[in-house]
Motif scaffolding. Sequence first.
Motif, mmCIF file in Angstrom:
data_model
loop_
_atom_site.group_PDB
_atom_site.id
_atom_site.type_symbol
_atom_site.label_atom_id
_atom_site.label_comp_id
_atom_site.label_asym_id
_atom_site.label_seq_id
_atom_site.Cartn_x
_atom_site.Cartn_y
_atom_site.Cartn_z
ATOM 1 N N ASP A 141 2.441 -3.872 -5.998
ATOM 2 C CA ASP A 141 1.009 -4.190 -6.005
ATOM 3 C C ASP A 141 0.358 -3.636 -7.277
ATOM 4 O OD1 ASP A 141 1.217 -5.731 -3.770
ATOM 5 O OD2 ASP A 141 -0.093 -4.522 -2.507
ATOM 6 N N HIS A 201 -3.223 -1.999 -8.197
ATOM 7 C CA HIS A 201 -4.207 -3.047 -7.906
ATOM 8 C C HIS A 201 -5.195 -3.309 -9.049
ATOM 9 C CE1 HIS A 201 -3.086 -4.408 -3.957
ATOM 10 N NE2 HIS A 201 -2.862 -3.173 -3.577
ATOM 11 N N ASP A 208 0.561 0.646 -5.703
ATOM 12 C CA ASP A 208 -0.729 0.022 -5.391
ATOM 13 C C ASP A 208 -1.814 0.345 -6.427
ATOM 14 O OD1 ASP A 208 -0.187 -1.258 -2.585
ATOM 15 O OD2 ASP A 208 0.750 0.711 -2.527
ATOM 16 N N HIS A 235 0.943 -8.447 -3.066
ATOM 17 C CA HIS A 235 -0.083 -9.007 -3.962
ATOM 18 C C HIS A 235 0.539 -9.499 -5.266
ATOM 19 C CE1 HIS A 235 -3.884 -8.032 -1.822
ATOM 20 N NE2 HIS A 235 -3.032 -7.267 -1.159
ATOM 21 N N HIS A 250 -1.493 2.298 1.330
ATOM 22 C CA HIS A 250 -2.528 2.968 0.529
ATOM 23 C C HIS A 250 -2.928 4.311 1.146
ATOM 24 C CE1 HIS A 250 -4.014 -1.018 -1.504
ATOM 25 N NE2 HIS A 250 -2.737 -1.119 -1.173
HETATM 26 ZN ZN ZN Z 1 -1.470 -2.789 -1.911
#
Ligand code: ZN
Length: 250
Positions: A34, A10, A8, A61, A150
């Motif tokens: 992600d 991101h 993650d 994502h 997360h």
């Molecule tokens: Zn995520």
Amino acid sequence: MRALILSDIHANLEALEAVLAAAPAHDVVWNLGDVVGYGANPNEVIEESRRLGSVFVRGNHDRACCGLGGVEEFNPVAQRAARWTECVLTEEHREWLRQLAAGPIMPDGPQVSCVHGSPIDEDEYIVTVRDAWPSLIETGRRLTFFGHTHVQGGFATNGDEWFRLTPHYSTRNEQEEFELPLRDGARYLLNPGSVGQPRDGDWRAAFAIYDDAQMLLTWYRVPYDLREAQERILQAGLPDRLAARLRDGR
Ligand code: ZN
């Protein structure tokens, strides 16, 4: 063998750079997905992530930002971020996202697996011991690394008892680590936490190191240039909320 475990990110380049500067020596990098979505630097983060290693599991994502679907299930803020990301990605990076494998993948023999959500469903959130139970029972792996929530921490069972694992830290603004010795005969679901958008109330970037010779997992938190990451989100025209939440770690 020491694996640096990232999840993650991101598209938060400042957080990724802080993690790489802080990470101790390691042999491989396992990325739980992600890589993009929410943050302002998807192309730079993809480039850096590919440079680090080749073990990747796709996240929801990653899938949404390259047109493979799922964006309609996102909330409006996440949808806007996914559409923005899809627009700014280079063609090469979009193609790279499209070929990422859904988990589980086994980067180190049959006892270790990497997933984004859970071993049963790549989009499932493992939040409670009850959520963790079917994954720990059914997969039969000794260690499963997961992301998606997360939240740094995890779950374990010795067959009779079930445990929630939470690292404990003493500050909110310094680099810290927390060690978890991995016991024989136990099974673990382990989340390194989110590099680029933590949601466990701690704004610091999260990651983990797995050492298979010592059978040790070490969780880390590192401060990063939060202001710069927020500024880039605002300048990109992404929703303000995405900048504000980084400060709160929510
Ligand atoms: Zn995520």
